[in-house]
Design an enzyme around this catalytic site. Structure first.
Site, PDB file in Angstrom:
ATOM      1  N   ASN A 178       0.816  -1.220   0.000  1.00 56.27           N
ATOM      2  CA  ASN A 178       0.000   0.000   0.000  1.00 56.27           C
ATOM      3  C   ASN A 178       0.851   1.273   0.000  1.00 56.27           C
ATOM      4  O   ASN A 178       0.477   2.287  -0.561  1.00 56.27           O
ATOM      5  CB  ASN A 178      -0.990   0.003   1.171  1.00 56.27           C
ATOM      6  CG  ASN A 178      -0.319  -0.195   2.504  1.00 56.27           C
ATOM      7  OD1 ASN A 178       0.807  -0.699   2.586  1.00 56.27           O
ATOM      8  ND2 ASN A 178      -0.997   0.187   3.566  1.00 56.27           N
ATOM      9  N   LYS A 201      12.616  -7.715   1.311  1.00 52.86           N
ATOM     10  CA  LYS A 201      11.718  -8.403   0.392  1.00 52.86           C
ATOM     11  C   LYS A 201      10.503  -7.509   0.175  1.00 52.86           C
ATOM     12  O   LYS A 201       9.652  -7.366   1.056  1.00 52.86           O
ATOM     13  CB  LYS A 201      11.280  -9.739   1.005  1.00 52.86           C
ATOM     14  CG  LYS A 201      10.454 -10.554   0.055  1.00 52.86           C
ATOM     15  CD  LYS A 201       9.234 -11.128   0.736  1.00 52.86           C
ATOM     16  CE  LYS A 201       8.346 -11.827  -0.256  1.00 52.86           C
ATOM     17  NZ  LYS A 201       7.520 -10.946  -1.052  1.00 52.86           N
ATOM     18  N   GLY A 251       2.399  -5.549   7.435  1.00 50.17           N
ATOM     19  CA  GLY A 251       1.379  -6.322   6.729  1.00 50.17           C
ATOM     20  C   GLY A 251       0.246  -6.707   7.650  1.00 50.17           C
ATOM     21  O   GLY A 251      -0.030  -6.029   8.650  1.00 50.17           O
ATOM     22  N   SER A 252      -0.386  -7.819   7.340  1.00 50.66           N
ATOM     23  CA  SER A 252      -1.597  -8.203   8.069  1.00 50.66           C
ATOM     24  C   SER A 252      -1.278  -8.847   9.424  1.00 50.66           C
ATOM     25  O   SER A 252      -0.170  -9.362   9.633  1.00 50.66           O
ATOM     26  CB  SER A 252      -2.425  -9.175   7.230  1.00 50.66           C
ATOM     27  OG  SER A 252      -1.713 -10.376   7.064  1.00 50.66           O
ATOM     28  N   VAL A 253      -2.251  -8.855  10.306  1.00 50.07           N
ATOM     29  CA  VAL A 253      -2.077  -9.444  11.639  1.00 50.07           C
ATOM     30  C   VAL A 253      -1.802 -10.952  11.546  1.00 50.07           C
ATOM     31  O   VAL A 253      -0.858 -11.445  12.174  1.00 50.07           O
ATOM     32  CB  VAL A 253      -3.302  -9.140  12.539  1.00 50.07           C
ATOM     33  CG1 VAL A 253      -3.181  -9.866  13.877  1.00 50.07           C
ATOM     34  CG2 VAL A 253      -3.433  -7.638  12.757  1.00 50.07           C
ATOM     35  N   PRO A 254      -2.580 -11.727  10.744  1.00 50.04           N
ATOM     36  CA  PRO A 254      -2.289 -13.170  10.689  1.00 50.04           C
ATOM     37  C   PRO A 254      -0.867 -13.465  10.199  1.00 50.04           C
ATOM     38  O   PRO A 254      -0.188 -14.323  10.757  1.00 50.04           O
ATOM     39  CB  PRO A 254      -3.332 -13.704   9.699  1.00 50.04           C
ATOM     40  CG  PRO A 254      -4.426 -12.689   9.696  1.00 50.04           C
ATOM     41  CD  PRO A 254      -3.789 -11.376   9.968  1.00 50.04           C
ATOM     42  N   THR A 255      -0.410 -12.745   9.172  1.00 52.60           N
ATOM     43  CA  THR A 255       0.959 -12.979   8.687  1.00 52.60           C
ATOM     44  C   THR A 255       1.969 -12.542   9.749  1.00 52.60           C
ATOM     45  O   THR A 255       2.988 -13.211   9.950  1.00 52.60           O
ATOM     46  CB  THR A 255       1.198 -12.240   7.352  1.00 52.60           C
ATOM     47  OG1 THR A 255       0.207 -12.669   6.423  1.00 52.60           O
ATOM     48  CG2 THR A 255       2.561 -12.549   6.785  1.00 52.60           C
ATOM     49  N   CYS A 307      -3.362   1.123   6.872  1.00 55.04           N
ATOM     50  CA  CYS A 307      -3.523   0.403   8.145  1.00 55.04           C
ATOM     51  C   CYS A 307      -4.046   1.307   9.268  1.00 55.04           C
ATOM     52  O   CYS A 307      -4.735   0.857  10.166  1.00 55.04           O
ATOM     53  CB  CYS A 307      -2.207  -0.230   8.561  1.00 55.04           C
ATOM     54  SG  CYS A 307      -0.851   0.957   8.599  1.00 55.04           S
ATOM     55  N   GLU A 409     -10.786  -5.488   9.683  1.00 57.19           N
ATOM     56  CA  GLU A 409     -10.094  -4.533   8.812  1.00 57.19           C
ATOM     57  C   GLU A 409     -10.446  -4.845   7.357  1.00 57.19           C
ATOM     58  O   GLU A 409     -10.158  -5.928   6.858  1.00 57.19           O
ATOM     59  CB  GLU A 409      -8.576  -4.642   9.005  1.00 57.19           C
ATOM     60  CG  GLU A 409      -7.813  -3.623   8.193  1.00 57.19           C
ATOM     61  CD  GLU A 409      -6.302  -3.728   8.375  1.00 57.19           C
ATOM     62  OE1 GLU A 409      -5.780  -4.853   8.350  1.00 57.19           O
ATOM     63  OE2 GLU A 409      -5.662  -2.678   8.543  1.00 57.19           O
ATOM     64  N   GLU A 486       8.321   2.278  14.644  1.00 55.13           N
ATOM     65  CA  GLU A 486       8.958   2.801  13.434  1.00 55.13           C
ATOM     66  C   GLU A 486       9.002   4.320  13.570  1.00 55.13           C
ATOM     67  O   GLU A 486       8.205   4.923  14.292  1.00 55.13           O
ATOM     68  CB  GLU A 486       8.168   2.384  12.198  1.00 55.13           C
ATOM     69  CG  GLU A 486       8.093   0.858  12.102  1.00 55.13           C
ATOM     70  CD  GLU A 486       7.988   0.320  10.693  1.00 55.13           C
ATOM     71  OE1 GLU A 486       9.008  -0.075  10.139  1.00 55.13           O
ATOM     72  OE2 GLU A 486       6.866   0.278  10.183  1.00 55.13           O
TER      73      GLU A 486
HETATM   74  P1  NDP Z   1       0.384 -10.100   4.099  1.00 59.81           P
HETATM   75  O1  NDP Z   1       0.180  -9.539   5.415  1.00 59.81           O
HETATM   76  O2  NDP Z   1      -0.127 -11.473   3.859  1.00 59.81           O
HETATM   77  O3  NDP Z   1       1.922 -10.038   3.776  1.00 59.81           O
HETATM   78  C1  NDP Z   1       2.448 -10.570   2.593  1.00 59.81           C
HETATM   79  C2  NDP Z   1       3.950 -10.571   2.722  1.00 59.81           C
HETATM   80  O4  NDP Z   1       4.295 -11.322   3.845  1.00 59.81           O
HETATM   81  C3  NDP Z   1       4.601 -11.181   1.530  1.00 59.81           C
HETATM   82  O5  NDP Z   1       5.765 -10.436   1.263  1.00 59.81           O
HETATM   83  C4  NDP Z   1       4.978 -12.555   2.002  1.00 59.81           C
HETATM   84  O6  NDP Z   1       6.196 -13.010   1.495  1.00 59.81           O
HETATM   85  C5  NDP Z   1       5.165 -12.361   3.467  1.00 59.81           C
HETATM   86  N1  NDP Z   1       4.802 -13.566   4.192  1.00 59.81           N
HETATM   87  C6  NDP Z   1       3.642 -14.208   4.192  1.00 59.81           C
HETATM   88  N2  NDP Z   1       3.682 -15.264   5.029  1.00 59.81           N
HETATM   89  C7  NDP Z   1       4.912 -15.251   5.575  1.00 59.81           C
HETATM   90  C8  NDP Z   1       5.556 -16.062   6.529  1.00 59.81           C
HETATM   91  N3  NDP Z   1       4.947 -17.095   7.106  1.00 59.81           N
HETATM   92  N4  NDP Z   1       6.821 -15.765   6.849  1.00 59.81           N
HETATM   93  C9  NDP Z   1       7.450 -14.730   6.283  1.00 59.81           C
HETATM   94  N5  NDP Z   1       6.886 -13.927   5.377  1.00 59.81           N
HETATM   95  C10 NDP Z   1       5.628 -14.182   5.029  1.00 59.81           C
HETATM   96  O7  NDP Z   1      -0.163  -9.040   3.065  1.00 59.81           O
HETATM   97  P2  NDP Z   1      -1.017  -9.167   1.766  1.00 59.81           P
HETATM   98  O8  NDP Z   1      -0.309  -8.383   0.750  1.00 59.81           O
HETATM   99  O9  NDP Z   1      -1.389 -10.560   1.416  1.00 59.81           O
HETATM  100  O10 NDP Z   1      -2.315  -8.400   2.272  1.00 59.81           O
HETATM  101  C11 NDP Z   1      -3.272  -9.056   3.062  1.00 59.81           C
HETATM  102  C12 NDP Z   1      -3.929  -8.104   3.997  1.00 59.81           C
HETATM  103  O11 NDP Z   1      -2.944  -7.503   4.830  1.00 59.81           O
HETATM  104  C13 NDP Z   1      -4.583  -6.917   3.327  1.00 59.81           C
HETATM  105  O12 NDP Z   1      -5.846  -7.238   2.863  1.00 59.81           O
HETATM  106  C14 NDP Z   1      -4.592  -5.921   4.432  1.00 59.81           C
HETATM  107  O13 NDP Z   1      -5.716  -6.139   5.242  1.00 59.81           O
HETATM  108  C15 NDP Z   1      -3.344  -6.233   5.223  1.00 59.81           C
HETATM  109  N6  NDP Z   1      -2.235  -5.298   4.958  1.00 59.81           N
HETATM  110  C16 NDP Z   1      -1.849  -4.492   5.961  1.00 59.81           C
HETATM  111  C17 NDP Z   1      -0.867  -3.579   5.747  1.00 59.81           C
HETATM  112  C18 NDP Z   1      -0.418  -2.646   6.826  1.00 59.81           C
HETATM  113  O14 NDP Z   1       0.041  -1.579   6.518  1.00 59.81           O
HETATM  114  N7  NDP Z   1      -0.500  -3.015   8.082  1.00 59.81           N
HETATM  115  C19 NDP Z   1      -0.196  -3.447   4.465  1.00 59.81           C
HETATM  116  C20 NDP Z   1      -0.636  -4.395   3.501  1.00 59.81           C
HETATM  117  C21 NDP Z   1      -1.627  -5.286   3.757  1.00 59.81           C
HETATM  118  P3  NDP Z   1       6.288 -14.423   0.741  1.00 59.81           P
HETATM  119  O15 NDP Z   1       5.567 -14.229  -0.536  1.00 59.81           O
HETATM  120  O16 NDP Z   1       7.736 -14.643   0.592  1.00 59.81           O
HETATM  121  O17 NDP Z   1       5.622 -15.427   1.634  1.00 59.81           O
END
Ligand code: NDP
Length: 646
Positions: A178, A201, A251-255, A307, A409, A486
């Site tokens: 984003n 990455k 990124g996302s909370v689950p990740t 976010c 979210e 940050e």
């Molecule tokens: P994710 O949160 O799923 O993050 C994706 C990134 O995380 C990829 O670079 C991926 O790398 C990496 N990743 C995923 N799983 C793992 C793991 N187990 N270990 C290490 N790295 C991992 O973002 P998405 O782009 O899929 O977006 C999903 C949702 O996240 C959005 O709908 C939004 O709600 C939220 N989001 C929040 C943001 C924020 O600013 N807080 C920003 C963007 C998204 P790899 O491909 O190598 O696995």
């Protein structure tokens, strides 16, 4: 996530002249898309390809080879080697290079902004502000690099301690789509400032501006290997790599939770900047015009993909009708269109999959009883944007706190309006979420603003503004919105570790530091007065020993012989400690031991003192047995010092 003044809201910013200086070298769209050891390269073990699209047109911008584990190993090895020299530079030297990178970003602002728009779909005026905030981030951290330092602590007897603030090593950065360059800059700038190196990455959806940043870093003089990029599915391998000291993820909370689990295998540190479901509280005494602008900022920047967005819009009941009318009016006037057009205020959603997810939330909300006041639909645009995913900004009313769209979210342009009556009520409801990234308050009552902000459980709170993130302020999450910080000087703590160095300035070895503390703890356990009384008998001996030459004392191995020189003196009694520090430990030990046993026992003490003497003697023996002789010496010395025993 961007630095934005409310007066600039939705105004397009005149396009500045493109910089020609680096346009040719920033042609990153042609690939290759990894950047290791100072140059673009193909992965040595490509595990497939992914198409990077322009979200506004769905045209393929780049075909990126996905790196496998060998490529990640190569990038980490390069960063590890670069760390050996980068970490040894002074903060000032590093700071100059980091500031220079900030300068290069400014010089290439238009080029980078256009690249960001092409890859992300956000309006150009927003992208320009984003890129300027990236330049600011490097200029800020470059400026404070020379202030990253430790402390000097004075310890007893001229000894001292150093608290050193040291870098961690190779950092693994995983960024989001984003704010592609901004999430990258917020990690790279503080990490490098502290002497770390980084393998980054980028999101597989938006890898281009991070690649451009790596090129600019080389032109700014940052050595090769300090900042490497590995595109593709490299995230997990970075999290598990033994030579990576820390993971910083947005990124996302689950990740974020998955990353923390992986990082826990070897107890890597983590910074996690995760999602939120943030409240925007609009009190009835607000400046309504500003509150409406704030609600636009809180919901529709970057197509709502922010976010920190305040999508739970709590409005005090007495003004809800007026506010809602104005908010809907302003929202429906937003211009949706070509992201490169200066007049555009809403660009394209990042991908088809994401657009479908956002629209599904709108549909579900309506099924749960919400009423749609505007937007929430895919907007079919004319050529060449017919395959882009444009969503009209949506406002939902008749919402309640239990609704899916109010709890989860959405990460899209969907605002939910929630009425409230009292301050207590709105604060309680605002906090009823597992997240805690940000919150906004609109009111003219400063006391109410302070009361509310102090009770809201969020890392960032804006009063009479929203989504303003100057680099000087920490950006961090409460609860499940994240770990670590940050931006600001606080980020330095997240990219450094502390080392204590104890420097002994006397001729003694390690027991001193433990012994002295130990003696103090023993000393606290006994009665000062009794201790002093008991030690009185050999005080004069110690005073006289003090006047002797070290050589005489060294030869005077026989304590009884030494005892023979006892005279009357009333000087201070730190002699045993002196003896110890003059490396006459053997003699010192004998003196104390002898006098405790032979002199003191012979005294005509009442039963209480006899009793106490046994306890002191026991402590002394224990300490001598543990080689804590200075403790024993200290025991008597402190007693006499404190009580001025005659
Ligand atoms: P994710 O949160 O799923 O993050 C994706 C990134 O995380 C990829 O670079 C991926 O790398 C990496 N990743 C995923 N799983 C793992 C793991 N187990 N270990 C290490 N790295 C991992 O973002 P998405 O782009 O899929 O977006 C999903 C949702 O996240 C959005 O709908 C939004 O709600 C939220 N989001 C929040 C943001 C924020 O600013 N807080 C920003 C963007 C998204 P790899 O491909 O190598 O696995």
């Amino acid at each position: 996530m961007i630095f934005l003044n409310i007066s600039l809201v939705w105004k397009s910013i005149s396009r500045s002249k493109p910089s020609l200086k680096y346009l040719s070298t920033l042609n990153v769209k042609d690939g290759p898309y990894n950047f290791v050891d100072g140059e673009k390269s193909h992965p040595i073990d490509s595990i497939g390809f992914t198409n990077v699209l322009n979200p506004a047109t769905s045209v393929v911008l780049a075909r990126v080879a996905l790196s496998g584990t060998s490529e990640v190993d190569k990038a980490v090895k390069s960063s590890k080697e670069a760390y050996n020299s980068w970490s040894l530079l002074s903060g000032f030297e590093r700071g100059k290079l980091i500031s220079s990178l900030g300068q290069k970003i400014s010089e290439n602002l238009e080029t980078l902004a256009q690249l960001e728009v092409e890859n992300n779909g956000k309006p150009i005026w927003e992208a320009r502000l984003d890129i300027q905030s990236c330049a600011d981030c490097f200029l800020y951290f470059g400026g404070i690099a020379s202030t990253v330092s430790g402390k000097h602590i004075q310890l007893p007897n001229s000894s001292f301690g150093l608290i050193k603030r040291e870098s961690l090593g190779v950092i693994g950065g995983i960024g989001a789509w984003n704010y592609p360059l901004q999430t990258c800059s917020w990690k790279v700038a503080p990490a490098l400032t502290c002497g770390n190196t980084m393998v980054y990455k980028p999101s597989e959806l938006t890898p281009l501006t991070a690649l451009a940043l790596a090129e600019l870093a080389i032109t700014a003089g940052i050595p090769r290997g300090v900042f490497n990029i590995g595109s593709g599915e490299t995230g997990k391998h970075l999290c598990c790599h033994p030579d990576v000291a820390k993971i910083s993820f947005t990124g996302s909370v689950p990740t974020g939770k998955n990353i923390m689990k992986l990082a826990s295998n070897d107890l890597k540190r983590v910074t996690l900047e995760l999602g939120g479901k943030n409240p925007l509280i609009i009190y009835d005494d607000c400046d309504l015009k500003n509150a409406v602008k704030g609600a636009l900022l809180a919901n529709f920047l970057s197509q709502g993909q922010v976010c920190s967005n305040g999508s739970r819009v709590f409005v005090q009941r007495s003004i809800i009708e007026q506010f809602t009318n104005e908010f809907v009016k302003a929202t429906t006037q937003l211009v949706i269109g070509d992201p490169f057009d200066d007049k555009t205020q809403v660009g394209a959603t990042i991908s088809k999959a994401h657009a479908e997810k956002v629209l599904a939330y709108v549909t579900q909300s309506l099924e749960e009883g919400a009423i749609k006041l505007c937007g929430g639909e895919r907007v079919q645009m004319p050529h060449p944007f017919e395959n882009g995913y444009f969503i009209s900004p949506c406002i939902l009313t008749n919402c309640h706190d239990g609704m899916t769209a109010v709890r989860e979210e959405i990460f899209g342009p969907v605002a939910t309006i929630l009425p409230f009556d009292t301050e207590d009520e709105v604060i309680r409801r605002a906090n009823e979420t597992p997240y805690g990234l940000s919150a906004g308050i609109f009111t003219k009552d400063l006391r109410r603003a302070h009361r509310t902000s102090s009770r809201l459980q969020s890392g960032t709170i804006w009063v009479n503004n929203f989504n303003v993130t100057p680099v000087e302020l920490p950006f961090s999450g409460f609860k499940q919105s994240g770990i670590g910080v940050e931006c600001s000087t606080e980020a330095i703590q997240c990219y450094t570790q502390l080392k204590s160095v104890y420097v002994e300035m006397n001729d003694s070895v390690g027991v001193v530091e433990h012994g002295e503390h130990y003696s103090f703890s023993i000393f606290c356990c006994i009665h000062l007065f009794e201790a002093a009384y008991l030690l009185h008998p050999f005080r004069n001996l110690l005073v006289h020993l003090r006047h002797l030459d070290s050589n005489d004392l060294a030869e005077a191995d026989d304590v009884v012989g030494v005892d023979g020189i006892v005279q009357d003196s009333l000087e201070r009694n730190d002699l045993v400690v002196d003896l110890y520090h003059r490396n006459l430990r053997h003699l010192c030990r004998k003196v104390v031991h002898h006098h405790l046993h032979d002199n003191c026992w012979d005294r005509d003490l009442d039963p209480n003192h006899q009793n106490f003497l046994r306890r002191v003697d026991h402590s002394f023996e224990a300490e001598v047995a543990d080689n804590h002789l200075p403790s024993a010496c200290r025991l008597q010395w402190v007693a006499l010092e404190v009580l001025h025993f005659p």
